[in-house]
Design an enzyme around this catalytic site. Structure first.
Site, short mmCIF file in Angstrom:
data_model
loop_
_atom_site.label_atom_id
_atom_site.label_comp_id
_atom_site.label_asym_id
_atom_site.label_seq_id
_atom_site.Cartn_x
_atom_site.Cartn_y
_atom_site.Cartn_z
CE LYS A 7 8.76 -32.87 -5.58
NZ LYS A 7 8.54 -34.32 -5.50
NE ARG A 58 15.05 -38.57 0.72
CZ ARG A 58 14.34 -37.72 -0.03
NH1 ARG A 58 14.94 -37.04 -0.99
NH2 ARG A 58 13.06 -37.53 0.19
NE ARG A 73 15.70 -40.61 -3.55
CZ ARG A 73 14.81 -39.64 -3.48
NH1 ARG A 73 14.89 -38.60 -4.28
NH2 ARG A 73 13.83 -39.70 -2.60
NE ARG A 75 5.99 -32.63 0.60
CZ ARG A 75 7.16 -32.87 0.00
NH1 ARG A 75 7.94 -31.88 -0.35
NH2 ARG A 75 7.52 -34.09 -0.24
NE ARG A 109 8.97 -39.69 0.62
CZ ARG A 109 10.03 -40.00 -0.12
NH1 ARG A 109 10.65 -41.16 0.04
NH2 ARG A 109 10.49 -39.15 -1.02
#
Ligand code: AP5
Length: 217
Positions: free
Chosen positions: A13, A160, A127, A88, A171
């Site tokens: 996204k 992160r 990531r 969300r 998540r």
């Protein structure tokens, strides 16, 4: 263009929203980025959100809706915007409907990007981001620059907090429980489109553009 990019953590996204923002000169509104900047600034909201985000859970709907209402009232949103990571939950989507009605926006588009779960875990565990400017690095694609410093601003490149494997699982579960129902919500409104996010970044972008062009954007 008024657009929601919908999809699980890691579908791309943010990557696509940034490209659309550049091409169309309209802002990307990422509730995750806004929250991360509140955390970095140690504001009252940031201090409350930090633990929730680290667990991979969701910040409360009323806080998020207040934050988004405030952001959408800014002058740069007059020409359009791309919502990334919002809404969300069903209450957030209903709250957004009220805001859009007040703003007289009738032509909202929703694009769901979908990617298989094992690929999401691979993308998120690999990531890394710059702690200073947020630039994205992915060690499955390319090794980090020498010294682990950002090639754009020289900031530290970090992982992160919520990109640790255990939190990623949570998540993804939270997405299935609370966010996936938005697919039916927008299907019911007749404005949902779907894009295969497993293709290359450029090919996903081309497919999003085709949808936007076909719909007169
Ligand atoms: P948020 O920041 O919104 O995180 P997210 O939805 O989990 O999304 P990500 O940023 O992880 O993934 P993405 O889909 O943007 O993918 P990206 O482009 O980065 O939210 C974080 C937290 O904040 C939430 O858990 C919650 O606590 C809180 N929060 C935020 N919004 C909230 C809300 N509305 N309500 C309540 N709480 C909220 O790509 C991922 C990686 O894959 C990158 O490394 C990228 O380079 C790579 N990649 C991208 N596209 C491709 C491709 N096509 N092929 C290969 N690799 C790719």
């Amino acid at each position: 263009m008024y657009l929601i990019l919908l999809g699980a953590p890691g579908v791309g996204k943010g990557t696509q929203a940034k490209m659309l923002m550049k091409k169309n000169d309209i802002p990307q509104i990422s509730t995750g980025d806004i929250l991360r900047s509140e955390v970095a600034d140690q504001t009252e909201l940031g201090l409350r959100a930090k633990e929730i985000m680290a667990r991979g859970e969701l910040v409360s709907d009323d806080i998020i809706l207040g934050m988004v209402e405030n952001r959408l009232s800014m002058p740069d949103c007059k020409k359009g915007f791309i919502l990334d990571g919002f809404p969300r939950t069903i209450p957030q989507a209903e709250g957004l409907d009220v805001l859009l009605e007040k703003m007289n926006i009738l032509n909202l588009k929703v694009i769901e990007i979908y990617v298989p779960q094992e690929e999401l875990v691979r993308r998120l565990t690999s990531r890394r981001i710059c702690a200073n400017c947020g630039k994205d690095y992915n060690i499955s694609v390319k090794p980090l620059p020498p010294g682990g410093k950002c090639e754009r601003c020289g900031g530290d490149i970090i992982q992160r907090e919520d990109d640790k494997e255990a939190t990623i699982k949570n998540r993804l579960q939270v997405y299935q429980e609370l966010t996936a129902p938005l697919v039916s919500y927008y299907q019911g409104k007749g404005n949902l489109h779907r894009v295969d996010g497993k293709k290359s970044v450029d090919s996903v972008f081309d497919n999003i553009e085709k949808i936007l062009l076909a719909r007169g954007q």
